[in-house]
Design a protein around this motif. Sequence first.
Motif, PDB file in Angstrom:
ATOM      1  N   ILE A 174       0.816  -1.216   0.000  1.00 21.13           N
ATOM      2  CA  ILE A 174       0.000   0.000   0.000  1.00 21.13           C
ATOM      3  C   ILE A 174       0.847   1.262   0.000  1.00 21.13           C
ATOM      4  N   ASN A 175       2.113   1.127   0.370  1.00 17.71           N
ATOM      5  CA  ASN A 175       3.004   2.284   0.296  1.00 17.71           C
ATOM      6  C   ASN A 175       4.446   1.816   0.173  1.00 17.71           C
ATOM      7  N   TYR A 176       5.328   2.771  -0.029  1.00 20.21           N
ATOM      8  CA  TYR A 176       6.742   2.454  -0.192  1.00 20.21           C
ATOM      9  C   TYR A 176       7.565   3.604   0.367  1.00 20.21           C
ATOM     10  N   GLN A 177       8.837   3.322   0.563  1.00 19.68           N
ATOM     11  CA  GLN A 177       9.767   4.359   0.999  1.00 19.68           C
ATOM     12  C   GLN A 177      11.082   4.155   0.264  1.00 19.68           C
ATOM     13  N   LEU A 178      11.571   5.228  -0.326  1.00 17.91           N
ATOM     14  CA  LEU A 178      12.854   5.185  -1.016  1.00 17.91           C
ATOM     15  C   LEU A 178      13.916   5.779  -0.102  1.00 17.91           C
ATOM     16  N   ASP A 179      15.072   5.128  -0.066  1.00 16.95           N
ATOM     17  CA  ASP A 179      16.201   5.700   0.668  1.00 16.95           C
ATOM     18  C   ASP A 179      17.429   5.681  -0.237  1.00 16.95           C
ATOM     19  N   ILE A 180      18.227   6.719  -0.094  1.00 16.74           N
ATOM     20  CA  ILE A 180      19.471   6.804  -0.862  1.00 16.74           C
ATOM     21  C   ILE A 180      20.554   6.109  -0.049  1.00 16.74           C
ATOM     22  N   ILE A 181      21.135   5.082  -0.627  1.00 17.71           N
ATOM     23  CA  ILE A 181      22.247   4.403   0.045  1.00 17.71           C
ATOM     24  C   ILE A 181      23.498   5.251  -0.139  1.00 17.71           C
ATOM     25  N   ASN A 182      23.754   5.631  -1.360  1.00 12.28           N
ATOM     26  CA  ASN A 182      24.776   6.633  -1.667  1.00 12.28           C
ATOM     27  C   ASN A 182      24.641   7.013  -3.131  1.00 12.28           C
ATOM     28  N   THR A 183      25.214   8.124  -3.477  1.00 11.97           N
ATOM     29  CA  THR A 183      25.235   8.570  -4.855  1.00 11.97           C
ATOM     30  C   THR A 183      26.311   9.631  -4.993  1.00 11.97           C
ATOM     31  N   ASP A 184      26.650   9.932  -6.224  1.00  6.29           N
ATOM     32  CA  ASP A 184      27.679  10.930  -6.528  1.00  6.29           C
ATOM     33  C   ASP A 184      27.192  11.696  -7.750  1.00  6.29           C
ATOM     34  N   ILE A 185      27.037  13.008  -7.611  1.00  2.70           N
ATOM     35  CA  ILE A 185      26.474  13.796  -8.713  1.00  2.70           C
ATOM     36  C   ILE A 185      27.343  13.774  -9.959  1.00  2.70           C
ATOM     37  N   THR A 186      28.605  13.365  -9.821  1.00  2.00           N
ATOM     38  CA  THR A 186      29.514  13.340 -10.980  1.00  2.00           C
ATOM     39  C   THR A 186      29.661  11.952 -11.593  1.00  2.00           C
ATOM     40  N   ASP A 187      29.080  10.925 -10.956  1.00  2.00           N
ATOM     41  CA  ASP A 187      29.299   9.553 -11.425  1.00  2.00           C
ATOM     42  C   ASP A 187      28.055   8.701 -11.151  1.00  2.00           C
ATOM     43  N   SER A 188      27.245   8.486 -12.176  1.00  2.00           N
ATOM     44  CA  SER A 188      26.003   7.724 -12.000  1.00  2.00           C
ATOM     45  C   SER A 188      26.257   6.274 -11.591  1.00  2.00           C
TER      46      SER A 188
END
Length: 168
Positions: free
Chosen positions: A98-112
């Motif tokens: 009925i619902n979900y939650q997204l979490d960012i584990i990690n990311t880098d704006i210069t390297d997808s």
Amino acid sequence: MKITKIKLAYRIVIDNSSTFLWDKYVFEDTFKEYQMQSQQFNSATNPKNTFRELLSENEKATQLHFLTGIAANGYVEQLKGNFHRVADVLGNNYFPFINYQLDIINTDITDSSKHKIGITFYTPLLNYFGIIEGNYLVSKNIENKKEYETIMFPVQNNLSICYIQTED
């Protein structure tokens, strides 16, 4: 204390090695959204490339979990409340949510290639009858009555009871 009702949670991790087409779309769109949204939390004089660096500099960056998750909303709606990668013991490929939650584990704006997110899907309240032969025995019908249609989900990695309701 007897557990009578539960909610289950199932979590997937999406990164650049994900093979499902749905995952690839979510990956691309959440990365683009993160790039745009992170600008409002980043410093113009001392910008941070990774999410973890940004979070250590600006605690308000925790909002990026939600803001980035907005990009996944349309894809989650396409699932129409059933996540088809979790099969019950009969092989029916659906996990009601009925619902979900997204979490960012990690990311880098210069390297997808460093972009990595988790999405946790939550079921509605389910009647809980116990674990039988390594399977959660549940029913979507939560009304108190004498007959129930049941579903059995194997106990497995990334599937967890996330909420319980007890009877005194």
